[in-house]
Design an enzyme around this catalytic site. Structure first.
Site, PDB file in Angstrom:
ATOM      1  N   ASP A  24      -3.431  -4.542 -62.469  1.00 18.78           N
ATOM      2  CA  ASP A  24      -2.061  -4.153 -62.091  1.00 18.78           C
ATOM      3  C   ASP A  24      -1.999  -3.597 -60.667  1.00 18.78           C
ATOM      4  OD1 ASP A  24      -1.462  -4.678 -64.836  1.00 18.78           O
ATOM      5  OD2 ASP A  24      -2.094  -2.646 -65.335  1.00 18.78           O
ATOM      6  N   GLU A 189       7.988  -7.520 -66.980  1.00 20.92           N
ATOM      7  CA  GLU A 189       7.431  -6.169 -66.841  1.00 20.92           C
ATOM      8  C   GLU A 189       6.984  -5.957 -65.400  1.00 20.92           C
ATOM      9  OE1 GLU A 189       4.148  -6.064 -69.566  1.00 20.92           O
ATOM     10  OE2 GLU A 189       3.166  -7.815 -68.684  1.00 20.92           O
TER      11      GLU A 189
END
Length: 507
Positions: A24, A189
């Site tokens: 991420d 997301e």
């Protein structure tokens, strides 16, 4: 080898530029310097900070979070902890917005990205709010986009935009759902907010970690309505799920996008893609088939900038301390877990005799590659019966080679662990697969991991010959991370400390 340096051929970099589990990623440029942070889940210190001058060569310089302010993190909380963060620079300060999926959204700030970083400040106490990203607007307003974790709050595929207090950065208004991808962009997301040419942009990964794509939303008003466009996908390339990352602009005006690729046992490795703009839409990667959607490149011309020293992977444990690449499985207690002894070796206090999966003072780092060899010296001088020290490849199915003190002398064991309950508090069952008596309390062990996702453990003889112990063991991912190379000490008499010397890694 002490450091990993990205390969350069004929002026081109090779993807991934970070073949390690920097999951991420988010990145920014400040002046001539680039900074990148990533999630780290239960591993602490967490949210590592990397620095680069050219987007290709990276060096780890610190961590945003030394420990988490909740009692539960005194023990391993696999799959919990720090999820996808965002990094921003505003008014001379660096801000990292960090979600804890069970506790809420927090931020920490620093004037120097190497640290120290402030204690965590609560932005919003909530279960299931994840992946925050702030935007300081031109009029002084501050907004935060975020996603939801279905496992915590039952919501998925949606992006919410909240308004923050400009002074405290706390949520003052939850705000609307500005995007619902239930039908067209499932698993929306990881939003990252930007503003360019009067447009508000929200970059969102969609489609899931393994095989998803990169979507971009844009609107003239911060609250929308937002248009959507897929700007990069796997296409005919070999790079699965190319998405979730950061847009950065180099000093020369060129645009780049850093994103992850899920390589399962290796974790989420980081790629660098060229990026440009057409009609105020970003285009990422390379056009290959005329569909107007970019595909990731495997190599490209290096951005301008200086090459850095690379990432530390091996360790001589200078002055008895582990390097920045190491993390514990829970909130660190170095004063209890490390014994200060002069010299370049790690003196690790033996922990409880339970499974490695539930032991907080297991020290681990990301696997440096798909194919490598590591060796390290382990010693139990002065330790009582039952003391063990080992080298492990940790995951939901893990293995280890460990030196054990018994009443009759020392043995070397090959241990296999299987996680039986994947809940954050779940445990593992361990089995001894092989055992060998040795006539010394100090040995050098080695392990070789291959691209076949297997690890073979061995003892190193005096002439350097590797003597295998047992058969090859599988390499398996952990919870939301890749497998990890780990060192540990356990069992024995209270106060026993094992000695670990010189970790060498070769490719």
């Amino acid at each position: 080898m002490d450091r990993y340096v990205t390969d350069i051929k004929n002026g081109c970099y090779q993807n991934p530029v970070l073949p390690m589990d920097f999951s991420d990623p988010d990145a920014i440029r400040v002046g001539e310097d680039y900074y990148l942070i990533s999630s780290s889940f239960t591993y602490l210190p967490g949210v590592p900070v990397l620095h680069s001058k050219d987007l290709v060569h990276w060096e780890r310089i610190g961590n945003c979070v030394e420990r988490l302010p909740f009692d539960r993190y005194a023990q391993p909380a696999h799959g919990c902890g720090t999820w996808a963060p965002a990094l921003r620079y505003h008014a001379g300060r660096f801000y990292a917005f960090i979600p804890l999926p069970d506790e809420g959204i927090f931020y920490t700030e620093a004037t120097d990205p190497a640290g120290p970083w402030s204690a965590l400040h609560c932005v919003k106490s909530a279960s299931g709010w994840i992946d925050p990203c702030p935007l300081w607007d031109d009029d002084g307003s501050v907004y935060m986009a975020h996603a939801f974790a279905k496992s915590r709050c039952g919501i998925k595929h949606k992006i919410q935009l909240s308004r923050l207090d400009p002074e405290t950065l706390e949520v003052v208004e939850d705000g609307p759902i500005v995007f619902d991808g239930t039908l067209s962009q499932p698993t929306a997301e990881g939003p990252k907010m930007y503003k360019r040419n009067g447009w508000y942009y929200i970059f969102i990964p969609a489609g899931g970690v393994e095989y998803g794509w990169q979507t971009v939303l844009r609107a003239r008003n911060v609250y929308g309505p937002y248009e959507e466009k897929i700007v990069m996908h796997q296409g005919a390339s070999s790079i699965n799920g190319p998405h979730q990352g950061a847009w950065v602009t180099a000093p020369d005006g060129s645009d780049w996008f850093l994103h992850f690729q899920d390589r399962f046992e290796l974790g989420r490795v980081v790629h660098l893609q060229p990026m440009c703009w057409h009609n105020d839409w970003p285009f990422i990667g390379l056009e290959q088939n005329g569909d107007g959607i970019g595909e990731p490149v495997t190599e490209w011309d290096c951005p301008k900038g200086e090459a850095g020293p690379g990432l530390q992977i091996g360790d001589s444990f200078t002055n008895g301390k582990p390097g920045l690449q190491w993390q514990w499985q829970a909130n660190p207690q170095p004063e209890a877990w490390l014994r200060p002894v002069a010299g370049d070796a790690l003196h690790l206090v033996c922990g409880a005799s339970g499974s490695l999966w539930r032991q907080p003072n297991v020290l681990s780092q990301m696997l440096p590659a798909a194919d490598f060899t590591a060796n390290v010296t382990l010693a139990l001088a002065g330790c009582g019966a039952g003391a063990k020290v080992g080298l492990s490849v940790m995951g939901q199915k893990y293995s280890a080679i460990e030196l054990c003190r018994t009443a009759q002398g020392c043995t070397v064991q090959l241990v296999q662990g299987m996680v039986k309950d994947l809940a954050s508090t779940g445990d593992a069952e361990e089995t001894i697969l092989a055992e060998k008596m040795v006539d010394t309390d100090e040995i050098t062990v080695t392990m070789k991991i291959t691209a076949a996702k297997q690890v073979q453990y061995a003892l190193l003889a005096a002439d350097g010959t590797a003597v295998p112990l047992g058969g090859a063991q599988p390499v398996a991912k952990a919870t939301w991370t890749g497998a990890r190379l780990a060192l540990y000490a356990r069992g024995g008499t209270k106060g026993d400390a094992a000695c670990i010397k010189q970790l060498n890694i070769t490719f």
